[in-house]
Design an enzyme around this catalytic site. Structure first.
Site, mmCIF file in Angstrom:
data_model
loop_
_atom_site.group_PDB
_atom_site.id
_atom_site.type_symbol
_atom_site.label_atom_id
_atom_site.label_comp_id
_atom_site.label_asym_id
_atom_site.label_seq_id
_atom_site.Cartn_x
_atom_site.Cartn_y
_atom_site.Cartn_z
ATOM 1 N N ASN A 14 0.895 -1.211 -0.033
ATOM 2 C CA ASN A 14 0.026 0.146 -0.056
ATOM 3 C C ASN A 14 0.866 1.286 -0.150
ATOM 4 O O ASN A 14 0.640 2.097 -0.751
ATOM 5 C CB ASN A 14 -0.737 -0.024 1.566
ATOM 6 C CG ASN A 14 -2.351 -0.694 0.917
ATOM 7 O OD1 ASN A 14 -3.050 -0.581 0.146
ATOM 8 N ND2 ASN A 14 -2.204 -1.786 1.307
ATOM 9 N N HIS A 103 -8.216 -0.801 6.655
ATOM 10 C CA HIS A 103 -8.430 -1.976 7.467
ATOM 11 C C HIS A 103 -8.865 -2.999 6.295
ATOM 12 O O HIS A 103 -9.872 -2.500 5.215
ATOM 13 C CB HIS A 103 -9.496 -2.143 8.500
ATOM 14 C CG HIS A 103 -9.694 -3.304 9.072
ATOM 15 N ND1 HIS A 103 -8.811 -3.839 10.089
ATOM 16 C CD2 HIS A 103 -10.657 -4.104 9.030
ATOM 17 C CE1 HIS A 103 -9.315 -4.902 10.512
ATOM 18 N NE2 HIS A 103 -10.221 -5.214 9.999
HETATM 19 C C1 GAR Z 1 -3.134 -4.531 4.228
HETATM 20 O O1 GAR Z 1 -4.092 -5.290 3.920
HETATM 21 C C2 GAR Z 1 -3.725 -3.560 5.241
HETATM 22 O O2 GAR Z 1 -5.167 -3.429 5.230
HETATM 23 C C3 GAR Z 1 -3.766 -4.701 6.602
HETATM 24 O O3 GAR Z 1 -2.348 -5.097 6.407
HETATM 25 C C4 GAR Z 1 -2.043 -5.089 5.218
HETATM 26 C C5 GAR Z 1 -0.637 -4.636 4.870
HETATM 27 O O4 GAR Z 1 -0.275 -4.765 3.386
HETATM 28 N N1 GAR Z 1 -3.845 -3.729 7.929
HETATM 29 C C6 GAR Z 1 -4.564 -4.310 8.623
HETATM 30 O O5 GAR Z 1 -4.864 -5.345 8.920
HETATM 31 C C7 GAR Z 1 -4.500 -3.363 10.145
HETATM 32 N N2 GAR Z 1 -5.564 -3.780 11.061
HETATM 33 P P1 GAR Z 1 0.960 -4.001 2.894
HETATM 34 O O6 GAR Z 1 2.043 -4.116 3.712
HETATM 35 O O7 GAR Z 1 1.302 -4.751 1.482
HETATM 36 O O8 GAR Z 1 0.290 -2.823 2.405
#
Ligand code: GAR
Length: 190
Positions: A14, A103
């Site tokens: 992200n 989230h």
């Molecule tokens: C994402 O899916 C985000 O929504 C989640 O962690 C992932 C990180 O992915 N966040 C949570 O679960 C917060 N409660 P990334 O490091 O590839 O962006």
């Protein structure tokens, strides 16, 4: 140009999309990527985009030094993009309605302590949900409970595993988060 900082704990896909969008659209400046994990993949990605990084410890969060590091970067918005620790109350207080989180589910379902990353997708898949999605919300002192800014849904009934659910949800995150940040910074309707 408005300034944001991004908090991430892991791979940072992200954060990468946000950096890509900021660069392409000249939409906002990413003053720094903050991480609680010195091995996080997101730190390497930040290097590739010439974005400064800050690595901090739990102690920094507890003794107020994280707040001063944040203040040094003068953010208009603080974005939690895969940040897995509870966010410190002193920073929330210093930046009212200026800390947002993404989230990977449709809150209030599948939120709360321990509900992050694949834990969320496993629970959603086990419950045979027809839909999942994303929630972007303001951060308050309770996990995943602040006011909701945006929700987007995706049908997952054909997903055969939690990993397949994760892929669909992550696509939605990548599509929406960079744009939501831009709209919030410009006080546009979301
Ligand atoms: C994402 O899916 C985000 O929504 C989640 O962690 C992932 C990180 O992915 N966040 C949570 O679960 C917060 N409660 P990334 O490091 O590839 O962006």
């Amino acid at each position: 140009m408005k300034n944001i900082i991004v908090f991430a704990s892991g791979g940072g896909s992200n954060a990468q999309k946000i950096m890509e969008y900021a660069r392409q659209e000249k939409a906002y400046n990413i003053a720094a990527i903050f991480s609680n994990n010195s091995n996080a993949g997101v730190l390497q990605k930040a290097l590739e985009y010439n974005v400064p990084t800050v690595v901090f410890t739990r102690e920094d969060m507890e003794n107020g030094s994280l707040l001063s590091k944040v203040q040094q970067h003068n953010p208009d918005l603080i974005v939690l993009a895969g940040f897995l620790w509870k966010f410190p109350a002193d920073i929330i207080e210093a930046y009212p309605n200026r800390v947002i989180n993404i989230h990977p589910a449709l809150l209030p379902a599948y939120g709360g302590k321990g509900m992050y990353g694949m834990h969320v997708h496993r629970a959603v898949h086990t419950n045979k949900e027809r839909e999942s999605g994303i929630t972007v919300h303001f951060v308050n002192n309770n996990y995943d409970e602040g006011n909701i800014i945006l929700q987007e849904k995706v049908v997952i009934e054909e997903c055969l595993s939690p990993e397949e659910v994760a892929v669909k949800v992550l696509e939605l995150e990548h599509e929406h988060l960079p744009r939501v940040i831009e709209k919030l910074l410009n006080n546009l309707k979301i």
